[in-house]
Structure formats: structure tokens, C-alpha cells
Design an enzyme around this catalytic site. Structure first.
Site, PDB file in Angstrom:
ATOM      1  N   ASP A 157       0.839  -1.196   0.000  1.00 43.38           N
ATOM      2  CA  ASP A 157       0.000   0.000   0.000  1.00 43.38           C
ATOM      3  C   ASP A 157       0.881   1.256   0.000  1.00 43.38           C
ATOM      4  OD1 ASP A 157      -2.799   1.143   0.352  1.00 43.38           O
ATOM      5  OD2 ASP A 157      -1.859   1.927   2.164  1.00 43.38           O
ATOM      6  N   TYR A 269      -0.523  11.638   3.318  1.00 45.09           N
ATOM      7  CA  TYR A 269      -1.356  11.864   2.131  1.00 45.09           C
ATOM      8  C   TYR A 269      -1.508  13.349   1.808  1.00 45.09           C
ATOM      9  CZ  TYR A 269      -2.714   6.961   2.403  1.00 45.09           C
ATOM     10  OH  TYR A 269      -2.698   5.584   2.422  1.00 45.09           O
ATOM     11  N   HIS A 324      -7.123  -6.436  -0.413  1.00 40.01           N
ATOM     12  CA  HIS A 324      -6.078  -5.411  -0.415  1.00 40.01           C
ATOM     13  C   HIS A 324      -4.978  -5.727   0.586  1.00 40.01           C
ATOM     14  CE1 HIS A 324      -4.339  -1.370  -0.534  1.00 40.01           C
ATOM     15  NE2 HIS A 324      -4.392  -1.356   0.787  1.00 40.01           N
TER      16      HIS A 324
END
Length: 388
Positions: A157, A269, A324
């Protein structure tokens, strides 16, 4: 009258001390008890996590003067073995690699890191401290501090994003790159602009640009959003593989329920759009890309496009019915694939050496002789004894 008057004032003080002593003992006892409880809470978590991984783990910290940050990592395997460095994603910490720490410790010095702002690693307050340049420098400094010049680098990720960038900026540091469920950064930025479905799946990237509100949403109602992320049918771990236990979930909740524990991860982020797309984007490191087909956040088509950015050995493995959270969801399969790719590369090197040896023989007749001998040997080995 025979009692000295000078001793009378001392009596009340003595009585007051005697009366105060039980209360003082109670307060002191509870104060010490609370301090020990607070001090040992993190230690008890580490003990539990060690028991959960069923392996002997060592907890370490590195301090860097340039950044002033303390980095926490967990290690398994003997010092001196080749280094395998594991970079987790969001919202995770080193514990997401518990299965790999146990699996690869026999062949590697396995190090699972808490990234900047995560877990027990320091978390700077300002968002500019989480730019991609800072995150890349962190990994380079950690590698140097561990006494290694190169490693097998594995990222999942967001950790996969960092792993791609390390391989691009410092290819000499990466012997082999393994990325789990994250495409090449340029593929991600180009694909997300052209495909509304992926834009919707990545909408949390834009939501995280808002100050303080994402942290609030994750924490309300006893961290219900975080629990849903890990356990729901659509996004959770273990729909078709290993289940996330109640104890595993409590470990995640404990880590992210600490004061300010969500701001650091989300600040990662908040700097991404200032750094992408990349100016230098080619990867020259042997690369394995693992992908869970049922990833709720990333479309599998991005994985297939990634190969155009790798100028070396590239292999894409897509696991059906995997989520995921691939290294936690399907650890047995992931671990076997990692080992298999190492063996395949060694086998390829041996065959290449034999081919070059054959090419180096100057005498044509000698070439034919060795070629015929090689073919007959394998025919005999597989049971075909009527060789010509």
C-alpha cells in the site's frame, strides 16, 4: 506540673503525622501503581504481539540527529544475514508483517519498520515534515544505521509507494523489489485521472486534505471506521483467507487511539499531490508485483500497466479472491511466492552461466559435443534411455 511545656506542641504534630500516614500510603501506592501500569502498557502490548507471531522478536529504536526523530522497528533473524526491509501501509504498523517476520527469519535479517508518524516512531506535527523526500531519506538513513548498503525491499500500500520511490532514486540500495497492491506511482496518477471508478475508490486521498476532520471521523464511536475498514465484507481482512482475530484488531485500535496517532499517518497523504507525477520514473531493479484481485481500493488494470516502467526482470502475480491486505489475508501464498521468486532468479543465473560457457567454447565440434551430452543427460534423467 511535672510535664515539660516545651513538649506539648510536638504532640499534635505527631498525632497529625500518624493520622496522615495511612492516607499518604494509599496515595503513594496508587500513584506508583498507575505509573507502572502506564509504563508497562506498551511493554505488555509488545509481549502480546510477540506471542501472536509465535516467534522471538527484538524491539529496537534508531535516533537521527539530522531529523531529530526516533524510529521504531522490530527485527527477526540473525545479524549479518541479508537484510529484508518491510514497509507497511495505511492504517497499519509493523504488526501487519507478523507472518513474514516468522517466515523469512531463517534466511534474512528481517526488519519491519514503523514509518514516520506511525506506532512508536516519532510523529512531527507539521505536514511539511511528511513530504516524499523526507520519507525516502528516512529509509536511506535507516539502511545506513543498520549497517547495510542494500536490501530486499518489500512494501504494501503506502509502503509500496515509498518502495517504488526508493528503487527509482537509489537503485543501488535495492537487490530486489517486491510491492504488494500498489502500482508504479506514475501509473497511479495517470490512471486515476482517466478512470472515474478508480477516482471514486481513491476519494479518501482528497478527503485527507481537509485539516483535523479525517482524524475526528476515524476516532468517533470507538474507532468504528477503523474497525469497519479491517473487518467489513467489502474492505476487510480474511474474507477468503486468514481471519483478523479480536486480539489483532485490539492491537490496531490501541496503536491508533494514542494521542495524535492518526495525524502523522494522514499527513503522509496531505503532501502527495505536490510530488506527483515523477520526473524520473524508470525502475532498473528486479521487481515482483503482487496483487489481490478483490482489492477494494485499487483496480487490477493498474498492475498490468506497471511493467512498462520496469527495465529489468518483472513479474506480476494476481491472487484471486485475495483482498487489499494481501500479506495478512493470504500469508502462506505470499510467503511461498516470495521464496519462489528468489529461487527462480538463482536458477536463471545458473542457466545463464552455462549458456555463456557454451558460447565461450571456440571449437564448433566441441560445442556440438557438449550440446549433445547435455541433451542426452536430461533425456536419460527423465527416463528416456534410448538416446541417440
Amino acid at each position: 506540673r511535672g510535664l515539660s511545656l516545651s513538649r506539648l506542641p510536638a504532640l499534635p504534630r505527631t498525632l497529625r503525622c500518624v493520622a496522615f500516614w495511612p492516607g499518604f500510603c494509599r496515595v503513594t501506592f496508587w500513584s506508583i501503581h498507575c505509573k507502572l501500569l502506564f509504563f508497562n502498557e506498551g511493554e505488555m502490548l509488545n509481549i502480546f504481539l510477540c506471542q501472536s507471531t509465535q516467534t522471538s522478536l527484538k524491539f529496537h529504536a534508531l535516533y537521527f540527529q539530522d531529523s531529530g526523530l526516533r524510529f521504531h522497528y522490530v527485527a527477526a533473524g540473525e545479524r549479518g544475514k541479508p537484510l529484508m526491509l518491510l514497509l507497511h501501509g495505511f492504517p497499519e504498523f509493523w504488526y501487519s508483517w507478523r507472518y513474514q517476520l516468522r517466515e523469512f527469519k531463517s534466511e534474512y535479517r528481517v526488519v519491519a519498520l514503523d514509518l514516520r508518524g506511525y506506532g512508536e516512531t516519532d510523529a512531527p506535527i507539521h505536514r511539511q515534515n511528511y513530504k516524499l523526500d523526507c520519507l525516502i531519506t528516512d529509509i536511506k538513513d535507516i539502511l545506513d544505521s543498520l549497517g547495510y548498503s542494500k536490501c530486499v525491499l518489500i512494501g504494501h500500500d503506502w509502503g509500496g509507494m515509498i518502495a517504488w520511490l526508493i528503487a527509482i532514486c537509489y537503485p543501488e540500495m535495492v537487490m530486489k523489489l517486491i510491492v504488494i497492491n500498489f502500482p508504479h506511482p506514475n501509473v497511479f496518477t495517470e490512471y486515476i485521472l482517466r478512470h472515474p471508478a478508480q477516482l471514486l475508490k481513491s476519494s479518501y486521498y482528497y478527503f485527507f486534505q481537509i485539516p483535523w476532520f479525517p482524524e475526528f471521523m476515524f476516532s468517533i464511536n470507538d474507532f468504528k471506521v477503523l474497525k469497519h475498514l479491517f473487518t467489513s465484507h467489502s474492505t476487510g481482512i480474511g474474507r477468503k483467507g486468514c481471519q483478523l482475530t479480536t486480539e489483532d484488531l485490539e492491537a490496531y485500535i490501541y496503536v491508533f487511539s494514542q494521542p495524535g496517532a492518526l495525524s502523522g499517518p494522514i499527513n503522509h497523504y496531505r503532501n502527495i499531490f505536490s510530488c506527483l507525477p515523477l520526473k524520473h520514473h524508470m525502475v532498473t531493479t528486479p521487481t515482483l508485483l503482487l496483487w489481490g484481485e478483490n482489492d477494494a481500493f485499487m483496480e487490477v488494470e493498474m498492475a498490468e500497466v506497471t511493467k512498462i516502467y520496469v527495465k529489468n526482470y518483472f513479474r506480476l502475480t494476481i491472487l484471486s479472491e485475495a483482498s487489499h491486505w494481501l500479506q495478512q489475508d493470504q500469508p502462506d501464498i505470499v510467503n511461498k511466492i516470495d521464496m519462489d521468486i528468489s529461487k527462480r532468479r538463482n536458477k536463471k543465473k545458473r542457466l545463464t552461466f552455462f549458456y555463456l560457457l557454451m558460447q565461450g567454447l571456440c571449437n564448433e565440434n566441441l560445442q556440438q559435443f557438449f550440446k549433445k551430452l547435455f541433451i542426452n543427460f536430461f533425456m536419460y534423467y527423465f527416463g528416456k534411455k534410448n538416446c541417440v
